[in-house]
Design a protein around this motif. Structure first.
Motif, PDB file in Angstrom:
ATOM      1  N   ALA A  45       0.822  -1.208   0.000  1.00 49.04           N
ATOM      2  CA  ALA A  45       0.000   0.000   0.000  1.00 49.04           C
ATOM      3  C   ALA A  45       0.862   1.266   0.000  1.00 49.04           C
ATOM      4  O   ALA A  45       0.443   2.301  -0.508  1.00 49.04           O
ATOM      5  CB  ALA A  45      -0.928   0.001   1.211  1.00 49.04           C
ATOM      6  N   LEU A  46       2.041   1.184   0.562  1.00 50.67           N
ATOM      7  CA  LEU A  46       2.928   2.347   0.592  1.00 50.67           C
ATOM      8  C   LEU A  46       4.059   2.237  -0.432  1.00 50.67           C
ATOM      9  O   LEU A  46       4.880   3.116  -0.527  1.00 50.67           O
ATOM     10  CB  LEU A  46       3.530   2.521   1.990  1.00 50.67           C
ATOM     11  N   ASN A  47       4.106   1.128  -1.148  1.00 50.08           N
ATOM     12  CA  ASN A  47       5.193   0.937  -2.102  1.00 50.08           C
ATOM     13  C   ASN A  47       4.646   0.350  -3.405  1.00 50.08           C
ATOM     14  O   ASN A  47       5.071  -0.708  -3.850  1.00 50.08           O
ATOM     15  CB  ASN A  47       6.242  -0.003  -1.493  1.00 50.08           C
ATOM     16  N   PRO A  48       3.681   1.038  -4.047  1.00 50.82           N
ATOM     17  CA  PRO A  48       3.025   0.464  -5.223  1.00 50.82           C
ATOM     18  C   PRO A  48       3.944   0.332  -6.427  1.00 50.82           C
ATOM     19  O   PRO A  48       3.684  -0.451  -7.329  1.00 50.82           O
ATOM     20  CB  PRO A  48       1.897   1.460  -5.505  1.00 50.82           C
ATOM     21  N   GLU A  49       5.046   1.100  -6.429  1.00 50.12           N
ATOM     22  CA  GLU A  49       5.926   1.046  -7.600  1.00 50.12           C
ATOM     23  C   GLU A  49       6.904  -0.130  -7.530  1.00 50.12           C
ATOM     24  O   GLU A  49       7.600  -0.420  -8.497  1.00 50.12           O
ATOM     25  CB  GLU A  49       6.703   2.357  -7.726  1.00 50.12           C
ATOM     26  N   GLY A  50       6.982  -0.793  -6.406  1.00 46.32           N
ATOM     27  CA  GLY A  50       7.938  -1.897  -6.272  1.00 46.32           C
ATOM     28  C   GLY A  50       7.592  -3.062  -7.189  1.00 46.32           C
ATOM     29  O   GLY A  50       6.444  -3.462  -7.302  1.00 46.32           O
ATOM     30  N   SER A  51       8.586  -3.618  -7.818  1.00 43.96           N
ATOM     31  CA  SER A  51       8.349  -4.735  -8.725  1.00 43.96           C
ATOM     32  C   SER A  51       8.360  -6.068  -8.001  1.00 43.96           C
ATOM     33  O   SER A  51       7.911  -7.084  -8.531  1.00 43.96           O
ATOM     34  CB  SER A  51       9.423  -4.749  -9.823  1.00 43.96           C
ATOM     35  N   ARG A  52       8.877  -6.092  -6.769  1.00 45.97           N
ATOM     36  CA  ARG A  52       8.907  -7.311  -5.991  1.00 45.97           C
ATOM     37  C   ARG A  52       8.070  -7.139  -4.723  1.00 45.97           C
ATOM     38  O   ARG A  52       7.885  -6.034  -4.230  1.00 45.97           O
ATOM     39  CB  ARG A  52      10.340  -7.689  -5.616  1.00 45.97           C
ATOM     40  N   VAL A  53       7.597  -8.257  -4.226  1.00 49.05           N
ATOM     41  CA  VAL A  53       6.817  -8.241  -2.986  1.00 49.05           C
ATOM     42  C   VAL A  53       7.623  -8.938  -1.903  1.00 49.05           C
ATOM     43  O   VAL A  53       7.979 -10.110  -2.034  1.00 49.05           O
ATOM     44  CB  VAL A  53       5.459  -8.958  -3.180  1.00 49.05           C
ATOM     45  N   SER A  54       7.932  -8.196  -0.845  1.00 49.54           N
ATOM     46  CA  SER A  54       8.705  -8.773   0.251  1.00 49.54           C
ATOM     47  C   SER A  54       7.820  -9.697   1.076  1.00 49.54           C
ATOM     48  O   SER A  54       6.592  -9.737   0.924  1.00 49.54           O
ATOM     49  CB  SER A  54       9.246  -7.661   1.151  1.00 49.54           C
ATOM     50  N   ALA A  55       8.433 -10.417   2.010  1.00 45.80           N
ATOM     51  CA  ALA A  55       7.670 -11.303   2.892  1.00 45.80           C
ATOM     52  C   ALA A  55       6.663 -10.503   3.721  1.00 45.80           C
ATOM     53  O   ALA A  55       5.523 -10.925   3.920  1.00 45.80           O
ATOM     54  CB  ALA A  55       8.622 -12.072   3.803  1.00 45.80           C
ATOM     55  N   ALA A  56       7.088  -9.332   4.205  1.00 46.48           N
ATOM     56  CA  ALA A  56       6.185  -8.502   5.002  1.00 46.48           C
ATOM     57  C   ALA A  56       5.016  -8.006   4.159  1.00 46.48           C
ATOM     58  O   ALA A  56       3.870  -7.962   4.609  1.00 46.48           O
ATOM     59  CB  ALA A  56       6.947  -7.318   5.597  1.00 46.48           C
ATOM     60  N   GLU A  57       5.316  -7.620   2.914  1.00 46.70           N
ATOM     61  CA  GLU A  57       4.251  -7.167   2.014  1.00 46.70           C
ATOM     62  C   GLU A  57       3.278  -8.304   1.714  1.00 46.70           C
ATOM     63  O   GLU A  57       2.064  -8.103   1.657  1.00 46.70           O
ATOM     64  CB  GLU A  57       4.862  -6.633   0.727  1.00 46.70           C
ATOM     65  N   GLN A  58       3.805  -9.488   1.530  1.00 45.19           N
ATOM     66  CA  GLN A  58       2.955 -10.636   1.233  1.00 45.19           C
ATOM     67  C   GLN A  58       2.041 -10.954   2.412  1.00 45.19           C
ATOM     68  O   GLN A  58       0.885 -11.337   2.237  1.00 45.19           O
ATOM     69  CB  GLN A  58       3.806 -11.870   0.898  1.00 45.19           C
ATOM     70  N   GLU A  59       2.534 -10.784   3.633  1.00 45.34           N
ATOM     71  CA  GLU A  59       1.716 -11.014   4.823  1.00 45.34           C
ATOM     72  C   GLU A  59       0.497 -10.083   4.828  1.00 45.34           C
ATOM     73  O   GLU A  59      -0.616 -10.496   5.149  1.00 45.34           O
ATOM     74  CB  GLU A  59       2.539 -10.782   6.089  1.00 45.34           C
ATOM     75  N   VAL A  60       0.724  -8.828   4.477  1.00 41.80           N
ATOM     76  CA  VAL A  60      -0.372  -7.863   4.453  1.00 41.80           C
ATOM     77  C   VAL A  60      -1.377  -8.211   3.369  1.00 41.80           C
ATOM     78  O   VAL A  60      -2.592  -8.167   3.574  1.00 41.80           O
ATOM     79  CB  VAL A  60       0.161  -6.432   4.272  1.00 41.80           C
ATOM     80  N   LEU A  61      -0.881  -8.558   2.187  1.00 41.27           N
ATOM     81  CA  LEU A  61      -1.784  -8.927   1.095  1.00 41.27           C
ATOM     82  C   LEU A  61      -2.621 -10.149   1.457  1.00 41.27           C
ATOM     83  O   LEU A  61      -3.821 -10.214   1.168  1.00 41.27           O
ATOM     84  CB  LEU A  61      -0.981  -9.197  -0.175  1.00 41.27           C
TER      85      LEU A  61
END
Length: 288
Positions: A45-61
């Motif tokens: 949500a705060l890093n929409p331009e990122g091409s990769r999804v980190s583990a923390a980002e995946q947890e939120v999704l």
């Protein structure tokens, strides 16, 4: 009307969503599922331009997908991520921002099934929230609308905020209102006198409540007693779709909460959700 739900992808989070759904369906309320992360945690949500999804980002999704899947179709719901040093602080900030009518959370995971255990999040909310807090017992799965409200009236005058909130909620939902007074005989001294005083006070509240609901609206009284508060709670009949409303202790600061010793005993034995109303709380459109 908006209700904030303290959500995590756990049984506790699912319990909170179920309770908020049950409260919202008859109220026409919308749900705001709030997922709190520590400051600096990366997420999409705060890093929409990122091409990769980190583990923390995946947890939120994953939490977003699972949380919104628990909400019945047709009930408006949104998912929010909030950065905060504490889960309770993030929920309170969201409730203020959204002008929410209440915050719903689940019991701690270590509790007995269909019983309450106040964990650190609920405990913090019960000392700091300025809006009512709805507590779901462990394993709560009911999502159908509330069928009856019970107000714990105690044995002394006071708790006007909780009384007014319960009356407004019962009237708005069109559900019966039960006024329950609990007597702990081991602590009562003269048991007969204590039970009689409980009946008198409960019926005084009944008279006042009856004048504030439409003619024919069901309002009744129940006085339960036992050697302990837990025994008194067990002696009452509880509907599957029931909610207990209590007021915070007189020790609470204005517009804040504090659970007294009796309410804490009630919570440990209670088989249905509890809504705690802050001291001096007065918001006409926010009855849970």
């Amino acid at each position: 009307m908006r209700y904030v739900v303290g959500y995590t992808p756990t049984e506790r989070g699912a319990d909170a969503v179920a309770l908020a759904t049950s409260l919202a369906l008859a109220q026409g309320a919308e749900l705001d599922l709030v997922y709190v992360v520590k400051p600096g945690t990366p997420y999409v949500a705060l890093n929409p331009e990122g091409s990769r999804v980190s583990a923390a980002e995946q947890e939120v999704l994953t939490a977003e997908r699972q949380g919104l899947a628990l909400v019945p179709q047709g009930l408006p719901a949104r998912f929010h991520v909030r950065e905060a040093d504490s889960f309770a602080g993030g929920l309170i900030d969201a409730a203020v921002e959204f002008e929410a009518g209440l915050i719903a959370v689940g019991a701690a995971s270590a509790g007995l099934f269909k019983r309450h255990t106040v964990g650190s999040v609920a405990n913090a909310l019960l000392h700091a929230s300025t809006v009512p807090v709805a507590l779901a017992p462990r394993g709560y799965q009911r999502t159908a609308p509330v069928t009856r409200l019970t107000l714990a009236v105690g044995q002394r005058a006071g708790a006007e905020a909780a009384i007014e909130t319960a009356i407004r909620a019962a009237k708005r939902r069109g559900v019966p209102l039960r006024l329950a007074s609990l007597v702990e005989l081991d602590a009562a001294g003269d048991a007969g006198e204590a039970i009689n005083a409980a009946h008198i006070h409960a019926n005084t509240v009944l008279t006042a409540a009856s004048g504030k609901v439409p003619a024919g609206h069901e309002v009744g009284v129940a006085v339960a007693h036992g050697r302990t508060i837990e025994e008194a709670i067990d002696g009452l009949e509880w509907d599957d779709g029931e909610i207990l409303i209590v007021g915070s202790s007189r020790l609470a600061e204005k517009n804040r909460m504090f659970l007294g010793s009796t309410a804490n005993k009630v919570l440990r034995a209670l088989p249905v959700p509890m809504v705690v109303v802050p001291r001096d709380y007065d918001r006409e459109d926010s009855a849970p």
